[in-house]
Design an enzyme around this catalytic site. Structure first.
Site, PDB file in Angstrom:
ATOM      1  N   TYR A  57       3.649   5.639  11.574  1.00 59.66           N
ATOM      2  CA  TYR A  57       3.951   4.260  12.000  1.00 59.66           C
ATOM      3  C   TYR A  57       4.819   3.456  11.035  1.00 59.66           C
ATOM      4  O   TYR A  57       5.171   2.326  11.327  1.00 59.66           O
ATOM      5  CB  TYR A  57       2.644   3.489  12.290  1.00 59.66           C
TER       6      TYR A  57
ATOM      7  N   HIS B 272      -3.439   4.541   4.768  1.00 57.61           N
ATOM      8  CA  HIS B 272      -4.535   3.553   4.795  1.00 57.61           C
ATOM      9  C   HIS B 272      -5.788   4.116   4.107  1.00 57.61           C
ATOM     10  O   HIS B 272      -6.353   3.520   3.200  1.00 57.61           O
ATOM     11  CB  HIS B 272      -4.842   3.154   6.240  1.00 57.61           C
TER      12      HIS B 272
ATOM     13  N   ARG C  98       0.860  -1.191   0.000  1.00 58.90           N
ATOM     14  CA  ARG C  98       0.000   0.000   0.000  1.00 58.90           C
ATOM     15  C   ARG C  98       0.889   1.232   0.000  1.00 58.90           C
ATOM     16  O   ARG C  98       1.517   1.546   1.009  1.00 58.90           O
ATOM     17  CB  ARG C  98      -0.868  -0.043   1.266  1.00 58.90           C
TER      18      ARG C  98
HETATM   19  C1  LIG Z   1     -15.565  -5.089  11.247  1.00 63.46           C
HETATM   20  C2  LIG Z   1     -14.586  -3.966  11.195  1.00 63.46           C
HETATM   21  N1  LIG Z   1     -13.688  -3.811  12.172  1.00 63.46           N
HETATM   22  C3  LIG Z   1     -12.792  -2.806  12.120  1.00 63.46           C
HETATM   23  C4  LIG Z   1     -12.815  -1.912  11.090  1.00 63.46           C
HETATM   24  C5  LIG Z   1     -11.809  -0.768  11.028  1.00 63.46           C
HETATM   25  N2  LIG Z   1     -10.837  -1.039   9.950  1.00 63.46           N
HETATM   26  C6  LIG Z   1     -10.959  -0.450   8.751  1.00 63.46           C
HETATM   27  S1  LIG Z   1      -9.770  -0.965   7.700  1.00 63.46           S
HETATM   28  C7  LIG Z   1      -9.067  -1.959   8.854  1.00 63.46           C
HETATM   29  C8  LIG Z   1      -7.821  -2.751   8.542  1.00 63.46           C
HETATM   30  C9  LIG Z   1      -8.001  -3.654   7.386  1.00 63.46           C
HETATM   31  O1  LIG Z   1      -6.772  -4.179   6.998  1.00 63.46           O
HETATM   32  P1  LIG Z   1      -6.671  -5.169   5.800  1.00 63.46           P
HETATM   33  O2  LIG Z   1      -7.719  -6.223   5.912  1.00 63.46           O
HETATM   34  O3  LIG Z   1      -5.265  -5.620   5.720  1.00 63.46           O
HETATM   35  O4  LIG Z   1      -7.072  -4.287   4.528  1.00 63.46           O
HETATM   36  P2  LIG Z   1      -6.302  -3.066   3.869  1.00 63.46           P
HETATM   37  O5  LIG Z   1      -6.950  -1.823   4.395  1.00 63.46           O
HETATM   38  O6  LIG Z   1      -4.869  -3.160   4.227  1.00 63.46           O
HETATM   39  O7  LIG Z   1      -6.548  -3.203   2.398  1.00 63.46           O
HETATM   40  C10 LIG Z   1      -9.765  -1.892  10.047  1.00 63.46           C
HETATM   41  C11 LIG Z   1      -9.414  -2.623  11.266  1.00 63.46           C
HETATM   42  C12 LIG Z   1     -13.785  -2.100  10.082  1.00 63.46           C
HETATM   43  N3  LIG Z   1     -13.858  -1.305   9.005  1.00 63.46           N
HETATM   44  N4  LIG Z   1     -14.650  -3.137  10.149  1.00 63.46           N
END
Ligand SMILES: Cc1ncc(C[n+]2csc(CCOP(=O)(O)OP(=O)(O)O)c2C)c(N)n1
Ligand SMILES: [Mg+2]
Length: 377
Positions: free
Chosen positions: A287, A278, A274
């Site tokens: 971080y 985020h 990425r």
């Molecule tokens: C059920 C839920 N818990 C927490 C969140 C907050 N949240 C948004 S993105 C994220 C991390 C996701 O990481 P990843 O699955 O690696 O996807 P990426 O964003 O890196 O593509 C979190 C914890 C959420 N959107 N939904």
């Protein structure tokens, strides 16, 4: 498949014996500098098909840049950028057939564009407008799911869709995407387990982009790979270089055809990075080291694939100029279309969850309606 419980014999003279072992494979055709790691598949040697992959990657990157700019100027809500991960969406978009169903997370815009989602819908979605989830009739996207920001909650839904396909005897496949972080969720494990138990026509695509917001992948799991989480469920699990659009399309097509032929589910872990924060609500400098990002730019999927196309004589500087000009103009006109869309009435937020709104919410809707609009996008 777990056999009915019998305790295997151990090797003679040994107290302990090996009962299973597994291998994880990684596929790559293009090295980071665009040179060939292996002979590419036919679609990558066909001029038109090869160019189409690149064009979608670049158009998506230009769209992404515009979306971030809109947010930065206060004209769009929070937006999840796809910078650095474009090859995966492009590969999905080209690997799925029209009749298949795509159930995305939130960084696979390129696949959605390929399946007929107008770019403006994605801006509407992040602008808080539910109409951004209504994909046009007559395109494959119409029977796809909207993107899912709730992490992994769409994966059990995907199982339901694949189950329906199997029940109806259809030769269709579901592809459900998520991030590395999503694989820590219970609903994700439940879906992977059920997929094999019911031998469903589904491919799980895990974007391993190194991070789940500020949580690095290596702290997300103690497993060496995310692919092996598929093996634990009894399904094929493999890695692909997710910044190599050729490899990603190739591996996905293979998994999709296995599913279509009744050979059951697969898990593909696409290794990527990425390059952006985020979301626009994040500042990744807090971080992760700048050097990590600088190094990752050397593995950029767009640069890598462009070098391949040029080496094959499939792409010129004039092609590049024309694509950038056209892609930029489309991103700009998409932004204008979004900004000109009249906002929905605030009470529209009550419209899409219930068939009949419960009494307890009726008064809230009426109160919101009585207050009227509070601003534009
Ligand atoms: C059920 C839920 N818990 C927490 C969140 C907050 N949240 C948004 S993105 C994220 C991390 C996701 O990481 P990843 O699955 O690696 O996807 P990426 O964003 O890196 O593509 C979190 C914890 C959420 N959107 N939904
Ligand atoms: Mg991630």
């Amino acid at each position: 498949m777990v056999e009915p419980l019998t305790i295997p014999d151990t090797s003679p003279g040994s107290a302990t014996t090996k009962v299973a072992s597994y291998d994880i494979y990684l596929t790559r055709f293009l090295n980071p500098d665009g040179t060939l790691a292996a002979e590419p598949p036919a679609f990558a040697t066909d001029r038109e098909q090869a160019r189409a992959l690149y064009e979608l990657m670049v158009r998506t990157r230009l769209f992404d840049k515009k979306a971030v700019a809109l947010q930065r100027t206060g004209q769009l809500g929070t937006y999840a950028a796809v910078l650095g991960q474009e090859a995966i969406g492009v590969a999905i978009g080209h690997a799925l057939k029209a009749e298949d169903v795509f159930i995305p997370a939130y960084r696979e815009y390129a696949a959605q564009f390929a399946r007929g989602v107008p770019m403006v819908r994605i801006l509407q979605y992040w602008g808080g407008d539910e109409r951004g989830m209504d994909y046009p009739a007559g395109t494959p996207s119409h029977h796809d799911f909207p993107l899912s920001v709730p992490i992994a909650t769409h994966i059990p839904h995907a199982i339901g869709v694949a189950y329906a396909m199997k029940l109806r005897g259809e030769k269709r496949v579901v592809l459900a995407s998520c991030g590395d972080g999503a694989t820590s969720k219970g609903d994700w494990y439940e879906a992977v387990s059920a997929a094999k138990v019911w031998n469903l026509p589904i491919v799980f695509l895990v974007n391993n982009n190194g991070w789940a917001i500020s949580m690095p992948s290596h702290r997300q799991t103690g497993a060496q790979t995310f692919a092996q989480k598929g093996l634990a469920g009894g399904i094929s699990g493999e890695q692909v270089d997710g910044n190599d659009v050729i490899a990603t399309r190739f591996v996905l097509e293979r998994a999709i055809e296995r599913a279509r032929n009744g050979e059951g589910p697969s898990l593909v872990e696409a290794l990527t990075y990425r390059l952006h924060d985020h979301t626009t609500a994040d500042d990744a400098r807090r971080y992760r080291p700048e050097q990590e990002v600088t190094d990752a730019w050397d593995r950029c999927p767009v640069k890598r694939y462009k070098a391949y196309l040029e080496a094959r004589g499939f792409w010129t500087a004039a092609d590049e100029d024309a694509l950038i000009a056209d892609g930029t103009a489309i991103a700009e006109s998409t932004a204008q279309e979004f900004l000109k869309t009249a906002p929905q009435a605030p009470e529209a937020i009550f419209e899409h969850l219930y068939e009949r709104l419960p009494k307890s919410l009726e008064w809230q809707r009426d109160e919101v309606a009585a207050r009227g609009p509070v601003g534009g996008h």
